[in-house]
Design a protein around this motif. Structure first.
Motif, PDB file in Angstrom:
ATOM      1  N   ILE A  43       0.839  -1.202   0.000  1.00 16.67           N
ATOM      2  CA  ILE A  43       0.000   0.000   0.000  1.00 16.67           C
ATOM      3  C   ILE A  43       0.873   1.251   0.000  1.00 16.67           C
ATOM      4  N   ALA A  44       1.950   1.240   0.780  1.00 12.21           N
ATOM      5  CA  ALA A  44       2.852   2.387   0.825  1.00 12.21           C
ATOM      6  C   ALA A  44       3.456   2.652  -0.548  1.00 12.21           C
ATOM      7  N   ASP A  45       3.803   1.581  -1.263  1.00 12.14           N
ATOM      8  CA  ASP A  45       4.361   1.731  -2.603  1.00 12.14           C
ATOM      9  C   ASP A  45       3.342   2.365  -3.543  1.00 12.14           C
ATOM     10  N   ARG A  46       2.092   1.951  -3.420  1.00 13.15           N
ATOM     11  CA  ARG A  46       1.034   2.491  -4.276  1.00 13.15           C
ATOM     12  C   ARG A  46       0.731   3.950  -3.945  1.00 13.15           C
ATOM     13  N   LEU A  47       0.852   4.317  -2.669  1.00 15.00           N
ATOM     14  CA  LEU A  47       0.575   5.690  -2.250  1.00 15.00           C
ATOM     15  C   LEU A  47       1.794   6.602  -2.392  1.00 15.00           C
ATOM     16  N   GLY A  48       2.952   6.016  -2.613  1.00 12.64           N
ATOM     17  CA  GLY A  48       4.165   6.799  -2.743  1.00 12.64           C
ATOM     18  C   GLY A  48       4.688   7.333  -1.417  1.00 12.64           C
ATOM     19  N   VAL A  49       4.438   6.585  -0.334  1.00  8.60           N
ATOM     20  CA  VAL A  49       4.933   6.993   0.979  1.00  8.60           C
ATOM     21  C   VAL A  49       5.973   5.984   1.457  1.00  8.60           C
ATOM     22  N   ASP A  51       7.561   3.060   3.165  1.00  6.46           N
ATOM     23  CA  ASP A  51       6.968   1.794   3.594  1.00  6.46           C
ATOM     24  C   ASP A  51       7.207   1.511   5.068  1.00  6.46           C
ATOM     25  N   LEU A  52       8.332   1.919   5.600  1.00 11.92           N
ATOM     26  CA  LEU A  52       8.623   1.670   7.015  1.00 11.92           C
ATOM     27  C   LEU A  52       7.621   2.376   7.924  1.00 11.92           C
ATOM     28  N   HIS A  53       7.291   3.601   7.584  1.00  8.52           N
ATOM     29  CA  HIS A  53       6.320   4.336   8.402  1.00  8.52           C
ATOM     30  C   HIS A  53       4.934   3.687   8.348  1.00  8.52           C
ATOM     31  N   LEU A  54       4.534   3.245   7.158  1.00  7.78           N
ATOM     32  CA  LEU A  54       3.214   2.624   7.044  1.00  7.78           C
ATOM     33  C   LEU A  54       3.178   1.251   7.704  1.00  7.78           C
ATOM     34  N   ILE A  55       4.273   0.524   7.660  1.00  2.00           N
ATOM     35  CA  ILE A  55       4.333  -0.761   8.370  1.00  2.00           C
ATOM     36  C   ILE A  55       4.185  -0.520   9.869  1.00  2.00           C
ATOM     37  N   ARG A  56       4.921   0.459  10.392  1.00  2.00           N
ATOM     38  CA  ARG A  56       4.804   0.779  11.824  1.00  2.00           C
ATOM     39  C   ARG A  56       3.391   1.229  12.164  1.00  2.00           C
ATOM     40  N   LEU A  57       2.797   2.046  11.313  1.00  2.00           N
ATOM     41  CA  LEU A  57       1.432   2.513  11.559  1.00  2.00           C
ATOM     42  C   LEU A  57       0.447   1.351  11.546  1.00  2.00           C
ATOM     43  N   THR A  58       0.633   0.401  10.646  1.00  2.00           N
ATOM     44  CA  THR A  58      -0.256  -0.764  10.569  1.00  2.00           C
ATOM     45  C   THR A  58      -0.206  -1.582  11.851  1.00  2.00           C
ATOM     46  N   PHE A  59       0.986  -1.828  12.353  1.00  2.00           N
ATOM     47  CA  PHE A  59       1.105  -2.590  13.598  1.00  2.00           C
ATOM     48  C   PHE A  59       0.599  -1.788  14.798  1.00  2.00           C
ATOM     49  N   PHE A  60       0.755  -0.467  14.755  1.00  2.00           N
ATOM     50  CA  PHE A  60       0.210   0.387  15.804  1.00  2.00           C
ATOM     51  C   PHE A  60      -1.319   0.322  15.806  1.00  2.00           C
ATOM     52  N   VAL A  61      -1.915   0.330  14.622  1.00  2.00           N
ATOM     53  CA  VAL A  61      -3.376   0.216  14.522  1.00  2.00           C
ATOM     54  C   VAL A  61      -3.836  -1.140  15.057  1.00  2.00           C
ATOM     55  N   CYS A  62      -3.072  -2.195  14.822  1.00  2.00           N
ATOM     56  CA  CYS A  62      -3.400  -3.501  15.414  1.00  2.00           C
ATOM     57  C   CYS A  62      -3.421  -3.403  16.936  1.00  2.00           C
ATOM     58  N   SER A  63      -2.454  -2.700  17.493  1.00  8.19           N
ATOM     59  CA  SER A  63      -2.418  -2.535  18.950  1.00  8.19           C
ATOM     60  C   SER A  63      -3.613  -1.737  19.448  1.00  8.19           C
ATOM     61  N   LEU A  64      -3.992  -0.704  18.712  1.00  2.62           N
ATOM     62  CA  LEU A  64      -5.182   0.070  19.096  1.00  2.62           C
ATOM     63  C   LEU A  64      -6.443  -0.781  18.997  1.00  2.62           C
ATOM     64  N   LEU A  65      -6.522  -1.595  17.962  1.00  2.00           N
ATOM     65  CA  LEU A  65      -7.671  -2.488  17.826  1.00  2.00           C
ATOM     66  C   LEU A  65      -7.727  -3.502  18.964  1.00  2.00           C
ATOM     67  N   THR A  66      -6.583  -3.896  19.483  1.00  2.00           N
ATOM     68  CA  THR A  66      -6.556  -4.807  20.620  1.00  2.00           C
ATOM     69  C   THR A  66      -7.173  -4.156  21.842  1.00  2.00           C
ATOM     70  N   VAL A  67      -6.843  -2.901  22.078  1.00  2.00           N
ATOM     71  CA  VAL A  67      -7.431  -2.177  23.213  1.00  2.00           C
ATOM     72  C   VAL A  67      -8.942  -2.065  23.026  1.00  2.00           C
ATOM     73  N   LEU A  68      -9.379  -1.768  21.809  1.00  2.00           N
ATOM     74  CA  LEU A  68     -10.817  -1.744  21.526  1.00  2.00           C
ATOM     75  C   LEU A  68     -11.430  -3.117  21.748  1.00  2.00           C
ATOM     76  N   GLY A  69     -10.723  -4.162  21.329  1.00  2.00           N
ATOM     77  CA  GLY A  69     -11.214  -5.527  21.528  1.00  2.00           C
ATOM     78  C   GLY A  69     -11.342  -5.888  23.000  1.00  2.00           C
ATOM     79  N   VAL A  70     -10.388  -5.451  23.817  1.00  2.00           N
ATOM     80  CA  VAL A  70     -10.474  -5.699  25.259  1.00  2.00           C
ATOM     81  C   VAL A  70     -11.701  -4.994  25.823  1.00  2.00           C
ATOM     82  N   TYR A  71     -11.947  -3.778  25.368  1.00  2.00           N
ATOM     83  CA  TYR A  71     -13.148  -3.043  25.805  1.00  2.00           C
ATOM     84  C   TYR A  71     -14.408  -3.819  25.433  1.00  2.00           C
ATOM     85  N   LEU A  72     -14.495  -4.250  24.172  1.00  2.00           N
ATOM     86  CA  LEU A  72     -15.692  -4.962  23.716  1.00  2.00           C
ATOM     87  C   LEU A  72     -15.861  -6.308  24.422  1.00  2.00           C
ATOM     88  N   LEU A  73     -14.744  -6.998  24.658  1.00  2.00           N
ATOM     89  CA  LEU A  73     -14.805  -8.276  25.364  1.00  2.00           C
ATOM     90  C   LEU A  73     -15.299  -8.082  26.793  1.00  2.00           C
TER      91      LEU A  73
END
Length: 168
Positions: A43-49, A51-73
Motif C-alpha cells: 500500500i505504501a508503494d502504491r501511495l508513494g509513501v 513503507d517503514l512508516h506505514l508498516i509501523r502505523l499498521t502494527f500500531f493500529v493492530c495494537s489500538l484495535l486490541t485495546v478496543l477488543g479488550v473493551y468490547l470483550l
C-alpha cells in the motif's frame, strides 16, 4: 529495530518484490506478521509513501484495535461500560505492550489482536468466526493455536443441538 522486528519488515518488503517468506531468510515464526507488513509495504508503494512508516502505523493500529477488543470483550462479559473502560485502560497501560505498540512493529501484536477478538466471538457464540480469527492468531504466532481449540471446545460444550455441526 530488534532482530524480530527487522525480519518482519524485511520479509514484508521482499513480498512486494514477489519473494515469498522464508526464501531469503529463515524465521521460525508464522507468516502472519510478514504478510501484514507486506500488505502495508505494498500500500505504501502504491501511495508513494515510506513503507517503514506505514508498516509501523499498521502494527500500531493492530495494537489500538486490541485495546478496543479488550473493551468490547469486557463489555460483553460484564455488561458494564465502566468495567469495560477500566479493562481497556489497564490493558493499554501495560508498559511492555504500550512500548511495543509505539516502537513497533512488534510481530506478536497482531496475534494478540486476533486472540482478543476470537475470545469476543467465543463469548458471543460465533463459533465459525471465533475459530477463523483464532486461526489468524495462530498464523502470526504458533502458541496461539489454543484459540481455534477454544472455539471448538466452546461449540462442543455450549451448543445444545447440532453440536457436531457447530464444532465443524
Amino acid at each position: 529495530f530488534w532482530r524480530d522486528e527487522a525480519i518482519y519488515v524485511y520479509a514484508g518488503q521482499q513480498l512486494t518484490h514477489g519473494q515469498a517468506p522464508y526464501v531469503s531468510i529463515f524465521d521460525a515464526k508464522g507468516p502472519g506478521s510478514p504478510f501484514l507488513a507486506g500488505a502495508a509495504a505494498w500500500i505504501a508503494d502504491r501511495l508513494g509513501v515510506d513503507d517503514l512508516h506505514l508498516i509501523r502505523l499498521t502494527f500500531f493500529v493492530c495494537s489500538l484495535l486490541t485495546v478496543l477488543g479488550v473493551y468490547l470483550l469486557a463489555l460483553r462479559l460484564w455488561h458494564s461500560v465502566p468495567g469495560a473502560l477500566v479493562a481497556a485502560v489497564v490493558f493499554a497501560s501495560f508498559k511492555g505492550y504500550a512500548w511495543d505498540a509505539v516502537a513497533g512493529p512488534d510481530g506478536h501484536s497482531p496475534s494478540i489482536t486476533f486472540a482478543v477478538f476470537a475470545l469476543w466471538l467465543v463469548v458471543g457464540r460465533r463459533w465459525f468466526w471465533a475459530g477463523f480469527v483464532g486461526a489468524l492468531a495462530m498464523l502470526v504466532w504458533q502458541p496461539m493455536a489454543v484459540y481455534p481449540l477454544v472455539a471448538m471446545l466452546g461449540a462442543a460444550v455450549w451448543t445444545p443441538q447440532a453440536r457436531w455441526r457447530a464444532v465443524a
